[in-house]
Each structure stands twice: as structure tokens, then as C-alpha cells.
Design an enzyme around this catalytic site. Structure first.
Site, PDB file in Angstrom:
ATOM      1  N   ARG A  41       8.402 -70.383 -18.645  1.00  0.00           N
ATOM      2  CA  ARG A  41       8.092 -71.679 -19.248  1.00  0.00           C
ATOM      3  C   ARG A  41       7.437 -72.533 -18.158  1.00  0.00           C
ATOM      4  O   ARG A  41       7.700 -72.345 -16.964  1.00  0.00           O
ATOM      5  CB  ARG A  41       9.369 -72.347 -19.773  1.00  0.00           C
ATOM      6  CG  ARG A  41      10.479 -72.537 -18.757  1.00  0.00           C
ATOM      7  CD  ARG A  41      11.694 -73.179 -19.381  1.00  0.00           C
ATOM      8  NE  ARG A  41      12.840 -73.237 -18.473  1.00  0.00           N
ATOM      9  CZ  ARG A  41      13.996 -73.813 -18.775  1.00  0.00           C
ATOM     10  NH1 ARG A  41      14.162 -74.366 -19.972  1.00  0.00           N
ATOM     11  NH2 ARG A  41      15.005 -73.829 -17.904  1.00  0.00           N
ATOM     12  N   ASP A  51      17.281 -70.169 -10.534  1.00  0.00           N
ATOM     13  CA  ASP A  51      16.425 -70.579  -9.403  1.00  0.00           C
ATOM     14  C   ASP A  51      16.590 -69.644  -8.206  1.00  0.00           C
ATOM     15  O   ASP A  51      16.677 -70.086  -7.054  1.00  0.00           O
ATOM     16  CB  ASP A  51      16.727 -72.016  -8.984  1.00  0.00           C
ATOM     17  CG  ASP A  51      16.388 -73.034 -10.067  1.00  0.00           C
ATOM     18  OD1 ASP A  51      15.883 -72.616 -11.125  1.00  0.00           O
ATOM     19  OD2 ASP A  51      16.625 -74.231  -9.849  1.00  0.00           O
ATOM     20  N   ASP A 108      14.838 -69.373 -14.919  1.00  0.00           N
ATOM     21  CA  ASP A 108      13.792 -69.872 -14.017  1.00  0.00           C
ATOM     22  C   ASP A 108      13.917 -69.239 -12.633  1.00  0.00           C
ATOM     23  O   ASP A 108      13.783 -69.908 -11.603  1.00  0.00           O
ATOM     24  CB  ASP A 108      13.888 -71.401 -13.874  1.00  0.00           C
ATOM     25  CG  ASP A 108      13.836 -72.116 -15.210  1.00  0.00           C
ATOM     26  OD1 ASP A 108      13.219 -71.583 -16.146  1.00  0.00           O
ATOM     27  OD2 ASP A 108      14.429 -73.205 -15.316  1.00  0.00           O
ATOM     28  N   TRP A 162       6.845 -75.203 -15.581  1.00  0.00           N
ATOM     29  CA  TRP A 162       7.561 -76.241 -14.847  1.00  0.00           C
ATOM     30  C   TRP A 162       6.681 -77.481 -14.704  1.00  0.00           C
ATOM     31  O   TRP A 162       7.166 -78.605 -14.729  1.00  0.00           O
ATOM     32  CB  TRP A 162       7.971 -75.692 -13.477  1.00  0.00           C
ATOM     33  CG  TRP A 162       8.816 -76.616 -12.657  1.00  0.00           C
ATOM     34  CD1 TRP A 162       9.652 -77.590 -13.116  1.00  0.00           C
ATOM     35  CD2 TRP A 162       8.921 -76.650 -11.232  1.00  0.00           C
ATOM     36  NE1 TRP A 162      10.279 -78.225 -12.074  1.00  0.00           N
ATOM     37  CE2 TRP A 162       9.850 -77.666 -10.889  1.00  0.00           C
ATOM     38  CE3 TRP A 162       8.337 -75.903 -10.205  1.00  0.00           C
ATOM     39  CZ2 TRP A 162      10.178 -77.956  -9.569  1.00  0.00           C
ATOM     40  CZ3 TRP A 162       8.679 -76.184  -8.899  1.00  0.00           C
ATOM     41  CH2 TRP A 162       9.586 -77.219  -8.590  1.00  0.00           C
TER      42      TRP A 162
END
Length: 810
Positions: free
Chosen positions: A251, A169, A190, A253
Site C-alpha cells: 500500500r 516495519d 508494511d 505510504w
């Protein structure tokens, strides 16, 4: 991608651009009896600024501020959390470089509270600084948790040369319209996530998947679009993805996640979901290309990428009608070949046959070997490729044969920067096709026999048909004699537009298929100082060929035999496109004024070497590394050996490039191996080299990427004057090597005012003017160049040297 989304992103750039114009102006505000520049806040840890912490500087900005405020942060590592709240817009936060000014913290308790940097205000500009969340640093040996380096929630925010460093993140691109340019974003899981409407342009995406447990892949993006009406999404334009470990591009979210990677370079860290690899050595998914094609599901509706590694694949390929949406990409048309030798019938002979719609083919070559002279076969139709599907495009593809090389059968097709070789009807069919910036290489149909060939044989059957061939900004060259074409069917239609043609073209241009007894011909040829030709010829009053050309009449208007070019990015015509280097000019907006085709020139249009060639009545010298072996054997009008980021010294370089020594090595091969195939007499070859021109434009990188870049380097033991002498001696020794190969006429370019290049201008504090300090430092070289060339002209008999100042070139 919807039009509305693209439009909104464009509006963002306009708004940010307008605000930046205001920011570059020097506004003043009244404070008591004084007028002070509102951009004058300086943060310096050492106490030599207005504040010692960034947050204190931000806190000093008035609430509901309506003027641009510039906060300049001196180099250093600032251990603090920074927040720009909603009520403090119009802030410009600028460090002294993303490798020199760092803001770091290590919060991790929850995602929303962990960011090292939070930007909630609108109208924000951040430059030349880095944000890091150090919690997941592998040396801490902690369990990996979400730990945000930066959270961007405001609208109309611009980030230029900013670094975002973390593991999970890293960058929370939360909401609003954002533009990231030349930024570095690092992470593993991510690490670019959120629901921003954002463009990432020319950014470096650094994957550190090696920090994860063995076998665990990472994810670059996790986009959070929640419904189909949302305008948000991520666009990565001309970016570079690299690193270690393995990763997926992303991917979702949220349920309607939207991410686009456009013209982005991917290293092998990216997991090949949707990518099929073909490798003869067994290191791919298949060892045969046809096997990879066969693996695509019937009636496929998603793009499938088939990557073919280097090698020569001896097989016939067929993409059937029920396998659309295939991208077939090799590693370069001089590195990945598909070949076969069939010839029994035109329909059965193609080495490559595509019948499906929506096909993209890139950087691969197809060859039909039946008519190779070494085989001793009499010439027969032998097709290298047959294109029968609709909406098919080909980029940097090679088609090699002798008769009927490329069967452009039917459908709408686009060929860009392709190479097509043959002798007889070697581009034929009834396709509706555009050939743009392609090389048309003509071979002799029967060596030793006076047989004239034909380039095109177009197959339009009635006046209502929309098909035809258009050749735009192409070049036609080769050996022997050829016509531009003949009508395969009664209403054949071909257009050549702004195409360079050598003297191999028969003056008549166009021939009927059989008898010429019923031919109606209208021809007007102009070969004037503008070097233009217009010709229109009608056959049977139905089939037409129209030529609207910018053409060099090489047999009549060529002032010298050839122009050979050596040097750096000032004259690079595309050699670096074929090297492992970041110093490439194959991206937009390079070439925007050069047929809208990024050719590898570090320019919006032609280089001054191109302009010299045109003035001399020559075609622009092609890049050596972009030529096939056959093309090198045929070209006698000059070659460009130059390479961006290299210099006179072998130690001058940035990544892989062709040193001047390597360029001369390639020219040596040209003289020894290539030119004798077209100029058979040694006396004629000596005369040819004696009268050709040799252009050298090199030296600026020996300062920018050597002397100035490495202040403690070996060469910096010399002062500026002695370094100039050293460079000139090195240049002279290499000119003598070119002279020994037969060259006599040299044009040598001075080093221009490199202090006026964008790289130097942006490094000049608070100025958009030239860096005169750099200009003065390189002046020693330019001032002494004239004397060195006069010395060489005295030493080398029959030589001629011209000192060119391309800065004032016109």
C-alpha cells in the site's frame, strides 16, 4: 518506470561492483613499524577475536575512514543494538551465515529509535548475517507495534544473504541506492517500507500473516516516494513470496509510491486484488473462462490477470476489442486446455478469438477437436485460435488442430516457446509475427493417404505491407510429409532462421497455391559438414520464403538413430520446470547464450548432452515432461529424462525431482507405448534400440545433497571408498534395467571436479580457488567407475560402454 530510474539503479550496481573489487584485494596499512591487513577485525563472543561485541568493532573504525574495513562476526546470537554512523563508510560486515550469526534486540518505543541495526554510512557491504527485532514475537503476547529490525539510510549499500526478521516495519529501506541479493525478509505489516531506490533480487519474502488477528490481511510493502520526480522505488526481481495468512503486495505510504514485482513467484498468500481465478470445481471467482473475460470492464486501461486452474474447459472464448490489457494464464499447456469443435466457417470456428490489443497469454492450450480422427469427420478448416489484436504475446501456449490451426490474422504478435500442431496451412494469416523457440508439430492430413501438407499460408497482399512470419530457433518435426508453406496471398513472406527440421520436409520446401506454370524458382541447398541449409525461392517473383537454418539433415547425416539421456542438472534440459521445486533454471541469466531463452538448462548455453547430439547429427533431446502425449508418440530421435537435484539413490534429492528410477520408468513407457507408434515392427524396434546411444551423467548430488549434507545419515556409516562402491553397485543395477529394455551402447559420465563449482568455491574461506578436499573425496568414485563399466561390458552381451570425462569434454 522511467529510464532515469533504471539508469540510476544500474549505476548503483556498477559503483558497488567496483568497490567490491577493491574489497577483494588485500590492501595493507602501516601501524607503527608493521604492515597489517585492514580487514582483520574479528568479533567473537567467546573472546577469541578482537572484540566480543559488534558495536565495539564498529566504534574502532576511524572516523572519515577511506579504506575498506572487514568486520568478521563469528557464529552466535549477539544481544545488542548496532549502528554504523555517517562518518564510518567502507565497512564490510560479514557473519558466518544468516542462520548462524544473529543480531537481535526488542526496542519498539518509536519507529526511528527501534531498529536493531542502523546503517547511516555510504559504501556499506553486509553479508551472511541476520537482524531481528524480537518485540513482536508471538510468544511475548504483546500488542503489535512498529519494531524495526534494520534501517538503511546510507547510499551505495549492498546486502548479500542477509536475514531481516520482524513482524511490523521489519526493514526500513529509508533513503539511498541499495541492492539486496538472496536475502530473506520476514514480516506481516508494511515490513518493507521507506523511500530507498532499491533492487531486491532473488530474495525470499516470508509472510507471517498467521500472527495477525483472524481475517486481518497484511501488507508487504509501503513505499514512500513523495513526488513524480523522485528516482526512488522498489524493484523485486526473481523473488519468491510465500508464507501463511493473507497479504497484499503493498500500500502507498506516500502519494507517488512505486513498486515493481518482476518474474516473481507468488504463493496463495497474496490477496487476489486485480486477479480473477477460474476454477471448474467452484473454488474460484468463476467456473467459466468467458465469464471471467466478460467481467473485465469495457475500455479497461489496467492490466487484469485471469488465472485459469487445471482442467479441460469445453467452451469458446472471445476477448472483444474493448477489453485490452488482459493476462490470461493457465497452469501449464499440458494441464489447462480450452477446446471446442466448431467448423462451419473459418471466421466462426475459432475456439479462442482475441480482437483486443495488449493481450498476454501464458501456459494454456487451445484445441479445435472437429478434425480429431476419433470423430470420423472429413477434414475441414477448424481454427483453434485467431489473433486479430495488436501487441499480443504468447508464452508456452499450445495450439492444436489439423487444418487452419492458428489464424495469425493481423497485428504485431510474439510467440515464445509455444507448441503449434497441424497438417494443412496450420499457421496462416497476415500477422507481423515472430515465433521464437517454438515447436512445430506436423500431423498427417489423411492417415493412410499420400497427402502432403503445408505448414504456413501467409497472407501479405502488397509489397508495402510490413507483415510476415519469422520462425527463429524453432524445431519442425512430426509424421508424414509437408512443405514449409504456400502463399495464401500474392506477396506472402516467411523466414525460417536457425530452425531444426526433420526429414518430413519436402526438399522443394515451398509450393505455389495453385498452378506452378508461372513459377520462377531459385534454389540452393547445402548439406555439408556444417549442416547448414540456405534456400531462397521466389514465386511469381513476388512471394518469398527464405531459409537460413542450422539444420541436421536427418535422413543423410544421422550417425545413430537416437540419443536418450538420464541424469541430473549437468544435462537437465528443462524437466524441472514442470516440477514443484526451487531447483529450476528458468530464470535469467540461464540460457543467455541459448537464444536468450531460459530453457531449464542449468547453463548459460547448451549442455554437453546437447553438443553430443549435434555431433551425432541429431536434434537436441527434448525434456520428457515438456512434451505432450502426441509429441511423445512422434519423437524417435531421443528424449531427455534428466532432473536437477536428484541422484543415483532415491534418498538423494532437494525438493521434487525425478529419481533415476523414475527416469527409467518413463523410458520404459517410451519403449512400450510411444516408440511402437512410429516403429511398428518389433525387429526394427530392437535394431533401433541396439544402435541408439544412452547417456548417463549422474552422481555428484549423491555426495553434495546426501553424503556431505547429512554427516549422521545412514550412508555415512560407510567410509568414502565403501560409499563409492555402494553408489557404483546401485548405478550398475539401474544400467542393467535399461539394458533389459533393449539398450546396448552406453556413455557414462564421471563425476566432475565438483569442488570447483561455485557452491563449493564460495564456501572455501578467503579463497576463490577450487575446494580440493571435496575433489579428492569424490575421486574414489571416478577412479572406480572405469572398472565397473568394464565389468558390466563383460557381463552384458553385445554391450559397449564408454567412460566420459565431461570436465575435459571438447
Amino acid at each position: 518506470m522511467t529510464f532515469g530510474w533504471c539508469f540510476s539503479v544500474c549505476i548503483l550496481f556498477v559503483l558497488v561492483g567496483l568497490r567490491l573489487e577493491e574489497a577483494n584485494a588485500q590492501f595493507l596499512r602501516e601501524v607503527g613499524t608493521k604492515k597489517l591487513a585492514y580487514w582483520s577485525i574479528v568479533v567473537d563472543q567467546s573472546g577469541h577475536g578482537n572484540f566480543t561485541t559488534i558495536q565495539s568493532a564498529i566504534d574502532s573504525v576511524p572516523s572519515q575512514n577511506m579504506y575498506w574495513v572487514s568486520i568478521k562476526v563469528k557464529a552466535g546470537i549477539y544481544r545488542e543494538k548496532v549502528k554504523i554512523p555517517y562518518d564510518k563508510p567502507y565497512i564490510i560486515l560479514k557473519g558466518e551465515g544468516k542462520r548462524r550469526t544473529f543480531v537481535e534486540w526488542d526496542d519498539h518505543h518509536n519507529t526511528s529509535q527501534s531498529p536493531t541495526f542502523v546503517a547511516m554510512a555510504d559504501n556499506l557491504v553486509v553479508k551472511s548475517i541476520s537482524f531481528r527485532n524480537s518485540y513482536n514475537n508471538p510468544t511475548n503476547r504483546k500488542l503489535i507495534k512498529p519494531a524495526v529490525a534494520a534501517m538503511v539510510s546510507g547510499d551505495k549499500s549492498y546486502f548479500f544473504r542477509v536475514g531481516f526478521f520482524g513482524l511490523q516495519d521489519t526493514l526500513w529501506d529509508d533513503t539511498g541506492r541499495h541492492y539486496y541479493k538472496l536475502c530473506t525478509i520476514q514480516g506481516a505489516i508494511d515490513f518493507i517500507f521507506g523511500a530507498g531506490q532499491s533492487l531486491f533480487e532473488r530474495c525470499s519474502i516470508s509472510v507471517i500473516g498467521g500472527a495477525l488477528d483472524a481475517g486481518l490481511p497484511g501488507f508487504i510493502t509501503a513505499q514512500g516516494r513523495t513526488n513524480s520526480e523522485d528516482g526512488n522505488g522498489f524493484v523485486f526481481n526473481y523473488c519468491h513470496v510465500f508464507g501463511n495468512g493473507t497479504t497484499y503486495l503493498g500500500r502507498p505510504w506516500r502519494s507517488h509510491a512505486r513498486v515493481l514485482f518482476y518474474k516473481t513467484n507468488f504463493s496463495n498468500v497474496v490477496q487476489p486484488a486485480g486477479i480473477i481465478t477460474v476454477d471448474q470445481s467452484g473454488n474460484g471467482d468463476f467456473s467459466k473462462i468467458q465469464s471471467a473475460i466478460d467481467s473485465v470492464p469495457s475500455n479497461n486501461k489496467q492490466w487484469i490477470y485471469i488465472k485459469v486452474n487445471e482442467g479441460t474447459y469445453r467452451e469458446k472464448l472471445k476477448i472483444p476489442e474493448d477489453k485490452p490489457y488482459i493476462i490470461l494464464k493457465g497452469m501449464g499447456r499440458d494441464k489447462t486446455f480450452v477446446e471446442w469443435g466448431d467448423h462451419d466457417s473459418s471466421a466462426q470456428s475459432p475456439t479462442f478469438l482475441t480482437m483486443a490489443n495488449d493481450i498476454v497469454v501464458k501456459t494454456i492450450s487451445f484445441r479445435n477437436t472437429f478434425n480429431d480422427p476419433k470423430n470420423g469427420n472429413s477434414m475441414k478448416p477448424a481454427v483453434a485460435a485467431m489473433i486479430s489484436g495488436d501487441r499480443s504475446s504468447f508464452y508456452g501456449v499450445g495450439f492444436y488442430g489439423l487444418q487452419d490451426t492458428l489464424w495469425d490474422d493481423k497485428g504485431r504478435h510474439y510467440f515464445n516457446c509455444c507448441a503449434i500442431e497441424g497438417a494443412m496451412d496450420f499457421i496462416f494469416g497476415a500477422g507481423q509475427s515472430l515465433y521464437e523457440s517454438c515447436s512445430i508439430s506436423v500431423r498427417e492430413a489423411c492417415p493412410g493417404k499420400a497427402i502432403i501438407g503445408f505448414i504456413t499460408a501467409q497472407g501479405r497482399t502488397n509489397p508495402a505491407d510490413e507483415n510476415g512470419f519469422v520462425f527463429k530457433n524453432c524445431k519442425v518435426y512430426g509424421v508424414g510429409k509437408t512443405y514449409l508453406g504456400r502463399p495464401w496471398r500474392a506477396y506472402a513472406r516467411v523466414l525460417f532462421y536457425k530452425t531444426q527440421m526433420s526429414s518430413i520436409i519436402q526438399p522443394l520446401g515451398w509450393q505455389p497455391w495453385n498452378s506452378s506454370a508461372d513459377v520462377k524458382q531459385v534454389t540452393r541447398l547445402i548439406c555439408s559438414s556444417k549442416l547448414e541449409i540456405y534456400a531462397e525461392m521466389e514465386w511469381h517473383s513476388r512471394s518469398t520464403i527464405i531459409l537460413v537454418l542450422v539444420r541436421h539433415c536427418l535422413g543423410e547425416n544421422r550417425i545413430v538413430p537416437a540419443l536418450y539421456v538420464f541424469g541430473d542438472s549437468t544435462v537437465d534440459a528443462g524437466n524441472n520446470n514442470n516440477l514443484n521445486t526451487l531447483a529450476k533454471a528458468n530464470l535469467f541469466s540461464y540460457g543467455i547464450d541459448f537464444n536468450s531463452c531460459s530453457t531449464g538448462r542449468f547453463s548459460n548455453g547448451k549442455t554437453f548432452a546437447d553438443l553430443i547430439a549435434i555431433r551425432l547429427g541429431l536434434p537436441m533431446p527434448p525434456p520428457y515432461l515438456g512434451l505432450s502425449k502426441f509429441e511423445r508418440h512422434q519423437i524417435v530421435t531421443g528424449i531427455n529424462y534428466t532432473s536437477g537435484s536428484c541422484g543415483i539413490l532415491n534418498s538423494t534429492r532437494s525438493g521434487d525431482c525425478l529419481s533415476l528410477d523414475k527416469q527409467i520408468e518413463y523410458f520404459t513407457s517410451t519403449v512400450a507405448n510411444d516408440l511402437p507408434r512410429s516403429i511398428h515392427n518389433k525387429t526394427e524396434l530392437r535394431h533401433y534400440l541396439f544402435n541408439s546411444i544412452f547417456l548417463l551423467s549422474i552422481g555428484s548430488n549423491d555426495y553434495m545433497l546426501n553424503y556431505f549434507k547429512y554427516p549422521n545419515g545412514t550412508n555415512n556409516n560407510l567410509n568414502l571408498e565403501k560409499y563409492a562402491d555402494y553408489l557404483l553397485e546401485q548405478l550398475a543395477s539401474r544400467i542393467k534395467r535399461i539394458y533389459d529394455l533393449g539398450a546396448r551402447k552406453f556413455v557414462v559420465n564421471r563425476i566432475g571436479q565438483i569442488g570447483c563449482t561455485p557452491t563449493c568455491v564460495i564456501r572455501t574461506p578467503y579463497s576463490q580457488k577450487c575446494n580440493e578436499d571435496i575433489n579428492q573425496k569424490v575421486k574414489h568414485y571416478s577412479d572406480k567407475l572405469t572398472g565397473k563399466l568394464q565389468e558390466l561390458q563383460t557381463q552384458l552381451s553385445h554391450s559397449l560402454f564408454i567412460n566420459l570425462d565431461n570436465y575435459n569434454f571438447s
